[in-house]
Design an enzyme around this catalytic site. Structure first.
Site, PDB file in Angstrom:
ATOM      1  N   ARG A   4       7.762   3.120   8.015  1.00 35.59           N
ATOM      2  CA  ARG A   4       9.174   2.810   7.802  1.00 35.59           C
ATOM      3  C   ARG A   4       9.991   3.165   9.030  1.00 35.59           C
ATOM      4  O   ARG A   4      11.125   3.554   8.929  1.00 35.59           O
ATOM      5  CB  ARG A   4       9.680   3.617   6.602  1.00 35.59           C
ATOM      6  CG  ARG A   4       8.855   3.436   5.363  1.00 35.59           C
ATOM      7  CD  ARG A   4       9.401   4.268   4.245  1.00 35.59           C
ATOM      8  NE  ARG A   4      10.716   3.786   3.889  1.00 35.59           N
ATOM      9  CZ  ARG A   4      11.007   3.241   2.727  1.00 35.59           C
ATOM     10  NH1 ARG A   4      10.088   3.123   1.825  1.00 35.59           N
ATOM     11  NH2 ARG A   4      12.216   2.830   2.475  1.00 35.59           N
ATOM     12  N   SER A 101       8.166  -7.575  16.767  1.00 35.54           N
ATOM     13  CA  SER A 101       7.397  -7.733  15.534  1.00 35.54           C
ATOM     14  C   SER A 101       7.443  -6.541  14.595  1.00 35.54           C
ATOM     15  O   SER A 101       6.679  -6.500  13.631  1.00 35.54           O
ATOM     16  CB  SER A 101       5.937  -8.033  15.887  1.00 35.54           C
ATOM     17  OG  SER A 101       5.442  -7.078  16.811  1.00 35.54           O
ATOM     18  N   SER A 102       8.345  -5.576  14.845  1.00 34.01           N
ATOM     19  CA  SER A 102       8.474  -4.509  13.854  1.00 34.01           C
ATOM     20  C   SER A 102       9.112  -5.097  12.612  1.00 34.01           C
ATOM     21  O   SER A 102      10.127  -5.774  12.706  1.00 34.01           O
ATOM     22  CB  SER A 102       9.363  -3.389  14.382  1.00 34.01           C
ATOM     23  OG  SER A 102       9.803  -2.607  13.279  1.00 34.01           O
ATOM     24  N   ASN A 104      10.587  -3.509  10.386  1.00 36.59           N
ATOM     25  CA  ASN A 104      11.621  -2.608   9.870  1.00 36.59           C
ATOM     26  C   ASN A 104      12.962  -2.720  10.584  1.00 36.59           C
ATOM     27  O   ASN A 104      13.911  -2.051  10.220  1.00 36.59           O
ATOM     28  CB  ASN A 104      11.132  -1.157   9.946  1.00 36.59           C
ATOM     29  CG  ASN A 104       9.880  -0.970   9.128  1.00 36.59           C
ATOM     30  OD1 ASN A 104       9.633  -1.728   8.203  1.00 36.59           O
ATOM     31  ND2 ASN A 104       9.074   0.006   9.489  1.00 36.59           N
ATOM     32  N   THR A 173       2.061  -4.464  12.041  1.00 38.17           N
ATOM     33  CA  THR A 173       1.939  -4.262  10.597  1.00 38.17           C
ATOM     34  C   THR A 173       2.405  -5.514   9.860  1.00 38.17           C
ATOM     35  O   THR A 173       3.078  -6.367  10.439  1.00 38.17           O
ATOM     36  CB  THR A 173       2.784  -3.065  10.135  1.00 38.17           C
ATOM     37  OG1 THR A 173       4.120  -3.242  10.609  1.00 38.17           O
ATOM     38  CG2 THR A 173       2.229  -1.763  10.657  1.00 38.17           C
TER      39      THR A 173
HETATM   40  C1  LIG Z   1       3.644   4.968  11.254  1.00 39.49           C
HETATM   41  C2  LIG Z   1       3.499   3.760  12.127  1.00 39.49           C
HETATM   42  C3  LIG Z   1       4.378   3.594  13.194  1.00 39.49           C
HETATM   43  C4  LIG Z   1       4.276   2.466  14.017  1.00 39.49           C
HETATM   44  N1  LIG Z   1       5.148   2.303  15.066  1.00 39.49           N
HETATM   45  C5  LIG Z   1       5.076   1.198  15.825  1.00 39.49           C
HETATM   46  C6  LIG Z   1       5.990   0.979  16.895  1.00 39.49           C
HETATM   47  O1  LIG Z   1       6.886   1.773  17.160  1.00 39.49           O
HETATM   48  N2  LIG Z   1       5.848  -0.160  17.611  1.00 39.49           N
HETATM   49  C7  LIG Z   1       4.862  -1.083  17.346  1.00 39.49           C
HETATM   50  O2  LIG Z   1       4.771  -2.097  18.033  1.00 39.49           O
HETATM   51  N3  LIG Z   1       3.978  -0.896  16.362  1.00 39.49           N
HETATM   52  C8  LIG Z   1       4.069   0.201  15.605  1.00 39.49           C
HETATM   53  N4  LIG Z   1       3.174   0.380  14.587  1.00 39.49           N
HETATM   54  C9  LIG Z   1       2.123  -0.636  14.368  1.00 39.49           C
HETATM   55  C10 LIG Z   1       0.798  -0.216  15.011  1.00 39.49           C
HETATM   56  O3  LIG Z   1       0.943  -0.047  16.400  1.00 39.49           O
HETATM   57  C11 LIG Z   1      -0.282  -1.274  14.741  1.00 39.49           C
HETATM   58  O4  LIG Z   1       0.043  -2.474  15.411  1.00 39.49           O
HETATM   59  C12 LIG Z   1      -0.448  -1.579  13.264  1.00 39.49           C
HETATM   60  O5  LIG Z   1      -0.394  -0.393  12.518  1.00 39.49           O
HETATM   61  C13 LIG Z   1      -1.757  -2.306  12.955  1.00 39.49           C
HETATM   62  O6  LIG Z   1      -2.856  -1.596  13.454  1.00 39.49           O
HETATM   63  P1  LIG Z   1      -3.745  -0.553  12.589  1.00 39.49           P
HETATM   64  O7  LIG Z   1      -4.213  -1.288  11.362  1.00 39.49           O
HETATM   65  O8  LIG Z   1      -4.831  -0.149  13.523  1.00 39.49           O
HETATM   66  O9  LIG Z   1      -2.840   0.575  12.223  1.00 39.49           O
HETATM   67  C14 LIG Z   1       3.262   1.505  13.754  1.00 39.49           C
HETATM   68  C15 LIG Z   1       2.374   1.682  12.680  1.00 39.49           C
HETATM   69  C16 LIG Z   1       2.486   2.788  11.858  1.00 39.49           C
HETATM   70  C17 LIG Z   1       1.531   2.929  10.695  1.00 39.49           C
END
Ligand SMILES: Cc1cc2nc3c(=O)[nH]c(=O)nc-3n(C[C@H](O)[C@H](O)[C@H](O)COP(=O)(O)O)c2cc1C
Length: 319
Positions: A4, A101-102, A104, A173
């Site tokens: 979030r 692509s966030s 949130n 995500t």
């Molecule tokens: C708690 C959390 C914070 C994240 N913060 C960012 C962020 O600031 N910028 C971003 O591009 N992706 C962010 N992500 C996405 C991750 O970098 C990643 O692309 C996504 O979780 C999918 O990969 P995974 O399945 O290996 O977690 C975040 C994911 C989580 C769970």
């Protein structure tokens, strides 16, 4: 894992200070002194290390984004947000990642439409090329796995080609939630509540979509770019440029194309659901140069990287 987080590019000032201090500490520890010139000498390559990671064989990626409060329809203000961040942190990065692509930040994903994305990426590439450093950082754009219709993917690829960014991080995500569970499987009450939360969903459930999206981006980015700025020479360059081969040994040798070479083959990093060596290999086989992990490391700790690399080596031996 459901996240979030909210993005605020004003964090760039703080991050720039942290990164600058890091370079100054490195310069001092390696005998370059402690004046401003010392920092410059390190950043310009005299220490023989990449200016971002400061470690041979490693690259430091720094992400930039727009402010949550900047209106979604004011593209000039949005460009200013991204450029503001680039101006501050680009000097200390090997790779700049443009986050559109966030899930949130309201409206952020709409910036993946071809016109705004092209405008933002051109502004970022321009700012990245203007920094006071001998080598310029690579620029990559991080895209969402949810905007996956053919027109959307092809529009993003178009923006990548016409702006001159070096590659794409596929993806982030998701706003979608896992399919219904098999009959007889009961989710504990606490997890049922978690699944109702809004926010980006990460982890193993993303994996199949990541592989398939990487393959689609690979094919589209390798196809002849159909942009007004690019001519026939681009077609030849995209089909003949050597693929960046994955390196499963301890020191990754990721060599994206030179930032100045706008016709070089675009690089893909894969992010979403990778938890083991077989999956890491699968995204590389689908056309990525790097397999990224977030959730797997959060739950498994830093040793996860060593485990996954070991599994990749074992997988290769068994072939
Ligand atoms: C708690 C959390 C914070 C994240 N913060 C960012 C962020 O600031 N910028 C971003 O591009 N992706 C962010 N992500 C996405 C991750 O970098 C990643 O692309 C996504 O979780 C999918 O990969 P995974 O399945 O290996 O977690 C975040 C994911 C989580 C769970």
């Amino acid at each position: 894992m459901i996240n979030r987080y909210g993005l605020n590019s004003k964090g760039a000032d703080h991050m720039a200070a942290v990164l600058e201090q890091r370079v100054q500490d490195f310069a001092y520890a390696n005998g370059f002194g402690e004046h401003e010139l010392a920092e410059k000498r390190v950043l310009n390559g005299e220490a023989g290390v990449p200016p971002g990671s400061l470690r041979p064989g490693k690259l430091l990626a720094v992400q930039v984004a727009k402010n949550k409060v900047t209106p979604d329809n004011d593209i000039e203000a949005i460009k200013r947000d991204y450029v503001y961040c680039v101006d501050r942190v680009a000097k200390y990065a090997d790779i700049l990642v443009v986050n559109v692509s966030s899930p949130n930040t309201p409206g952020l994903r709409d910036l993946q439409a071809t016109a705004p994305l092209t405008a933002i990426l051109k502004a970022v590439v321009g700012a990245a090329k203007s920094i006071d450093r001998t080598t310029k950082p690579y620029v990559m754009v991080k895209v969402s796995p949810d905007e996956d219709a053919d027109e959307q993917v092809s529009g993003i690829c178009q923006a990548v080609w016409s702006s001159g960014v070096d590659g794409v991080i596929v993806g982030n995500t998701t706003n979608r939630r896992p399919d219904a569970l098999p009959k007889g499987f009961t989710v504990p009450a606490a997890e049922q509540e978690t699944l109702k939360e809004t926010g980006g969903y990460s982890g193993p459930q993303l994996f199949d979509r990541t592989v398939s999206l990487v393959a689609r981006y690979r094919a589209m980015l390798d196809a002849t770019p159909n942009t007004p700025e690019l001519t026939g020479a681009a077609a030849e360059a995209t089909t003949t440029a050597a693929q960046v081969e994955p390196d499963t040994e301890n020191t990754p040798s990721v060599e994206p194309p030179k930032p100045s070479d706008s016709l070089a083959r675009k690089v893909i990093f894969a992010s979403g659901g990778v938890t083991n060596g077989q999956q890491a290999q699968a995204v590389l086989d689908a056309g990525a140069s790097v397999a990224m992990m977030y959730t797997a490391i959060t739950y498994g700790g830093m040793g996860t990287v060593t485990r996954v690399k070991q599994e990749m080596r074992e997988g290769k031996k068994q072939q």
